[in-house]
Motif scaffolding. Structure first.
Motif, PDB file in Angstrom:
ATOM      1  N   GLN A  12      77.495  51.647  28.402  1.00  0.00           N
ATOM      2  CA  GLN A  12      78.258  51.646  27.165  1.00  0.00           C
ATOM      3  C   GLN A  12      77.980  52.906  26.367  1.00  0.00           C
ATOM      4  O   GLN A  12      76.844  53.385  26.295  1.00  0.00           O
ATOM      5  N   PHE A  13      79.026  53.422  25.760  1.00  0.00           N
ATOM      6  CA  PHE A  13      78.960  54.563  24.858  1.00  0.00           C
ATOM      7  C   PHE A  13      78.767  53.976  23.462  1.00  0.00           C
ATOM      8  O   PHE A  13      79.643  53.285  22.950  1.00  0.00           O
ATOM      9  N   LYS A  25      75.621  58.358  19.185  1.00  0.00           N
ATOM     10  CA  LYS A  25      74.302  58.959  19.352  1.00  0.00           C
ATOM     11  C   LYS A  25      73.458  58.208  20.361  1.00  0.00           C
ATOM     12  O   LYS A  25      72.265  58.496  20.507  1.00  0.00           O
ATOM     13  N   ASP A  26      74.040  57.230  21.031  1.00  0.00           N
ATOM     14  CA  ASP A  26      73.274  56.498  22.018  1.00  0.00           C
ATOM     15  C   ASP A  26      74.173  55.942  23.110  1.00  0.00           C
ATOM     16  O   ASP A  26      75.397  55.857  22.972  1.00  0.00           O
ATOM     17  N   SER A  27      73.507  55.584  24.207  1.00  0.00           N
ATOM     18  CA  SER A  27      74.206  54.995  25.338  1.00  0.00           C
ATOM     19  C   SER A  27      73.249  54.044  26.043  1.00  0.00           C
ATOM     20  O   SER A  27      72.035  54.192  25.953  1.00  0.00           O
ATOM     21  N   PHE A  28      73.838  53.063  26.745  1.00  0.00           N
ATOM     22  CA  PHE A  28      73.049  52.028  27.373  1.00  0.00           C
ATOM     23  C   PHE A  28      73.500  51.834  28.815  1.00  0.00           C
ATOM     24  O   PHE A  28      74.682  51.965  29.124  1.00  0.00           O
ATOM     25  N   LEU A  29      72.548  51.516  29.679  1.00  0.00           N
ATOM     26  CA  LEU A  29      72.866  51.209  31.069  1.00  0.00           C
ATOM     27  C   LEU A  29      72.215  49.885  31.427  1.00  0.00           C
ATOM     28  O   LEU A  29      71.031  49.687  31.170  1.00  0.00           O
ATOM     29  N   ASN A  30      73.000  48.987  32.001  1.00  0.00           N
ATOM     30  CA  ASN A  30      72.488  47.713  32.477  1.00  0.00           C
ATOM     31  C   ASN A  30      72.722  47.599  33.968  1.00  0.00           C
ATOM     32  O   ASN A  30      73.785  47.981  34.473  1.00  0.00           O
ATOM     33  N   ILE A  31      71.729  47.070  34.670  1.00  0.00           N
ATOM     34  CA  ILE A  31      71.845  46.790  36.091  1.00  0.00           C
ATOM     35  C   ILE A  31      71.637  45.290  36.244  1.00  0.00           C
ATOM     36  O   ILE A  31      70.614  44.755  35.812  1.00  0.00           O
TER      37      ILE A  31
END
Lengths: 111, 112
Positions: free
Chosen positions: A64-65, A70-76
């Motif tokens: 997600q942007f 100013k941030d981003s997230f990654l989920n596995i």
């Protein structure tokens, strides 16, 4: 050199668990990229994000942007042993021709 | 489509020597960026070329230079090598630097 703050730095998880990591910046970015790197190899692009709030999936991966840009997230989700590696975020500000990379999250999956 | 290729994959050089690394981007990509990766400093941007023009340069000494040819292939050169130049040098290509970058396998340079 300039780097983005990426957390956590490393994590051990059990196979089948979900994983979350994030990247933060003091600057506003127009583009966020997420990569995975295996030892001795070049980073492989996982997901590219171009709009604030954008949520994009690639198989078990979702990124997600952040709405503040100013941030981003990654989920596995449902991690498997081959998810082991180092995950990098990279961001680009408007009007520049370079990406700044995060410090990396080293993921280790316990079978 | 073939991916980004880098040659050579491994190099061992002696302090004071110079080295030239080569990168062939994905067909149709006109932007090539170079990065240095070390355990202590992570991925650091060296420079970016687009249509044979350097558009951006990172904070590296003048010993690090590059160029891009009309077919978009790029080379980087490091002169007067120092021990601290030992690193994985990565090249990334994109249609334009506004878009996603694809990395090559890297060149592992060891300076002794």
């Amino acid at each position: 050199g300039q780097q983005l703050n990426q957390s956590p730095q490393s994590m051990f998880i059990q196979e089948g668990e979900d994983v979350s990591m994030n990247c933060t910046s003091s600057s506003i970015f127009n583009t966020w990229l997420w990569y995975k790197q295996d030892p001795g190899e070049g980073p492989v692009l996982l997901i590219a994000l171009y709009k604030a709030g954008e949520l994009t999936s690639n198989g078990r991966l979702t990124a997600q942007f952040g709405i503040t840009r100013k941030d981003s997230f990654l989920n596995i989700s449902a991690s498997i042993p081959s998810d082991v590696g180092i995950y990098f975020c990279a961001g680009r500000t408007s009007g520049t021709y370079k990406y700044i990379f995060g410090t990396g999250t080293r993921l280790k999956v316990l079978a | 489509k073939a991916g980004v290729t880098q040659t050579p994959r491994y190099l061992i050089k002696t302090r004071g020597q110079q080295v030239t690394l080569s990168c062939s981007p994905i067909s149709g990509h006109r932007s090539v960026s170079w990065y240095q990766q070390t355990p202590g400093q992570g991925l650091q941007f060296l420079f970016e070329y687009f249509s044979e023009t350097q558009r951006n340069k990172g904070n590296f000494p003048g010993r690090f230079s590059g160029r891009q040819f009309s077919n978009s292939r790029s080379e980087m050169n490091v002169s007067t090598l120092e021990l601290g130049d030992s690193a994985l040098y990565l090249c990334a290509s994109s249609a334009d630097s506004r878009y996603e970058q694809y990395f090559g396998p890297g060149t592992r340079l060891t300076v002794t």
